[in-house]
Design a protein around this motif. Structure first.
Motif, PDB file in Angstrom:
ATOM      1  N   SER A  29      13.985   2.107  -3.354  1.00  0.00           N
ATOM      2  CA  SER A  29      15.032   2.206  -4.383  1.00  0.00           C
ATOM      3  C   SER A  29      14.642   3.206  -5.463  1.00  0.00           C
ATOM      4  O   SER A  29      15.486   3.967  -5.936  1.00  0.00           O
ATOM      5  N   GLY A  30      13.391   3.218  -5.843  1.00  0.00           N
ATOM      6  CA  GLY A  30      12.954   4.158  -6.872  1.00  0.00           C
ATOM      7  C   GLY A  30      13.095   5.603  -6.421  1.00  0.00           C
ATOM      8  O   GLY A  30      13.608   6.456  -7.153  1.00  0.00           O
ATOM      9  N   HIS A  31      12.631   5.897  -5.201  1.00  0.00           N
ATOM     10  CA  HIS A  31      12.724   7.269  -4.703  1.00  0.00           C
ATOM     11  C   HIS A  31      14.148   7.643  -4.315  1.00  0.00           C
ATOM     12  O   HIS A  31      14.633   8.716  -4.670  1.00  0.00           O
ATOM     13  N   LEU A  78      12.718   4.615  11.938  1.00  0.00           N
ATOM     14  CA  LEU A  78      13.030   4.949  13.330  1.00  0.00           C
ATOM     15  C   LEU A  78      11.862   4.611  14.256  1.00  0.00           C
ATOM     16  O   LEU A  78      12.063   4.079  15.355  1.00  0.00           O
ATOM     17  N   ILE A  79      10.643   4.904  13.815  1.00  0.00           N
ATOM     18  CA  ILE A  79       9.459   4.565  14.623  1.00  0.00           C
ATOM     19  C   ILE A  79       9.361   3.061  14.798  1.00  0.00           C
ATOM     20  O   ILE A  79       9.126   2.565  15.903  1.00  0.00           O
ATOM     21  N   PHE A 103       0.839  -1.207   0.000  1.00  0.00           N
ATOM     22  CA  PHE A 103       0.000   0.000   0.000  1.00  0.00           C
ATOM     23  C   PHE A 103       0.872   1.255   0.000  1.00  0.00           C
ATOM     24  O   PHE A 103       0.648   2.180  -0.777  1.00  0.00           O
ATOM     25  N   GLY A 104       1.880   1.266   0.868  1.00  0.00           N
ATOM     26  CA  GLY A 104       2.747   2.436   0.967  1.00  0.00           C
ATOM     27  C   GLY A 104       3.505   2.708  -0.312  1.00  0.00           C
ATOM     28  O   GLY A 104       3.678   3.861  -0.722  1.00  0.00           O
ATOM     29  N   THR A 105       3.952   1.644  -0.962  1.00  0.00           N
ATOM     30  CA  THR A 105       4.679   1.799  -2.221  1.00  0.00           C
ATOM     31  C   THR A 105       3.781   2.429  -3.274  1.00  0.00           C
ATOM     32  O   THR A 105       4.178   3.342  -3.990  1.00  0.00           O
ATOM     33  N   VAL A 123      12.655  10.903   3.368  1.00  0.00           N
ATOM     34  CA  VAL A 123      12.585  11.363   4.759  1.00  0.00           C
ATOM     35  C   VAL A 123      11.513  10.563   5.509  1.00  0.00           C
ATOM     36  O   VAL A 123      11.724  10.132   6.643  1.00  0.00           O
ATOM     37  N   GLY A 124      10.378  10.344   4.857  1.00  0.00           N
ATOM     38  CA  GLY A 124       9.322   9.530   5.461  1.00  0.00           C
ATOM     39  C   GLY A 124       9.757   8.096   5.718  1.00  0.00           C
ATOM     40  O   GLY A 124       9.424   7.508   6.747  1.00  0.00           O
ATOM     41  N   PHE A 125      10.529   7.515   4.796  1.00  0.00           N
ATOM     42  CA  PHE A 125      11.038   6.153   4.994  1.00  0.00           C
ATOM     43  C   PHE A 125      11.909   6.084   6.243  1.00  0.00           C
ATOM     44  O   PHE A 125      11.819   5.156   7.043  1.00  0.00           O
TER      45      PHE A 125
END
Length: 185
Positions: A148-150, A174-175, A138-140, A167-169
């Motif tokens: 890898s794409g981003h 970390l979360i 879903f996230g992808t 940055v979100g990844f």
């Protein structure tokens, strides 16, 4: 003469990666692994059931070759060019993983407590991997690409959405590491 098996230094692998990215940009292609799943589903006939998979999958065969090369390269590197030494981890990481109940830290690329066949098909394994797989898929799709794409293609093309995605990844990682993982193990 004995073959010395060690990772390639950054000054060799970095320019090679830059060359590959240059060639992809030059030929108007973008690299990403997640798009290959869409291509494989389209090849299998998923386009009959939803318009998302109804596209010219033959135009994406080059990307399947790139991923096949990455898989083959990883296989060759692991089985023929690796000395199979322990993975070097910091002492703090080893202690933290031992507190979670992991054994043989650094001996394998992935922890067998999660990725062995016994663990995968256990109730706990299924409760971790099925929702995790859904969230990754879903996230992808929602983010318009995978890590890898981003991180490789998007950042090398100076795309702001890719920077935000990367940055979100990292924030998500970390979360997961500090807030969710301790509850799972």
């Amino acid at each position: 003469m004995e073959l010395i098996l060690q990772p390639w230094p950054w000054y060799v692998s970095g320019p090679l990666l830059a060359l590959v990215m240059y060639l992809l940009v030059y030929f108007g292609k973008t690299f990403g692994v997640s798009s290959n799943l869409r291509t494989l589903c389209s090849i299998a006939g998923a386009g009959k059931y939803t318009d998302f998979f109804g596209f010219d999958w033959k135009s994406q065969l080059w990307n399947l070759m790139v991923v096949s090369g990455a898989i083959l390269g990883g296989y060759i590197a692991y089985f023929y060019l690796s000395d199979h030494s322990l993975i070097q981890l910091s002492n703090n990481t080893v202690v933290a993983l031992q507190e979670f109940g992991f054994d043989n830290i650094g001996e394998t690329l992935v922890p067998m407590e999660i990725f062995s066949m016994e663990a995968v098909f256990s109730l706990k394994g299924l409760l971790i991997l099925i929702p995790g797989g859904f969230l990754v898929g879903f996230g992808t799709r929602y983010a318009g690409g995978c890590t890898s794409g981003h991180a490789i293609t998007g950042l090398s093309n100076l795309q702001l959405p890719s920077l935000l995605a990367v940055v979100g990844f990292f924030i998500g990682g970390l979360i997961m590491t500090h807030l969710i993982l301790p509850f799972l193990f």
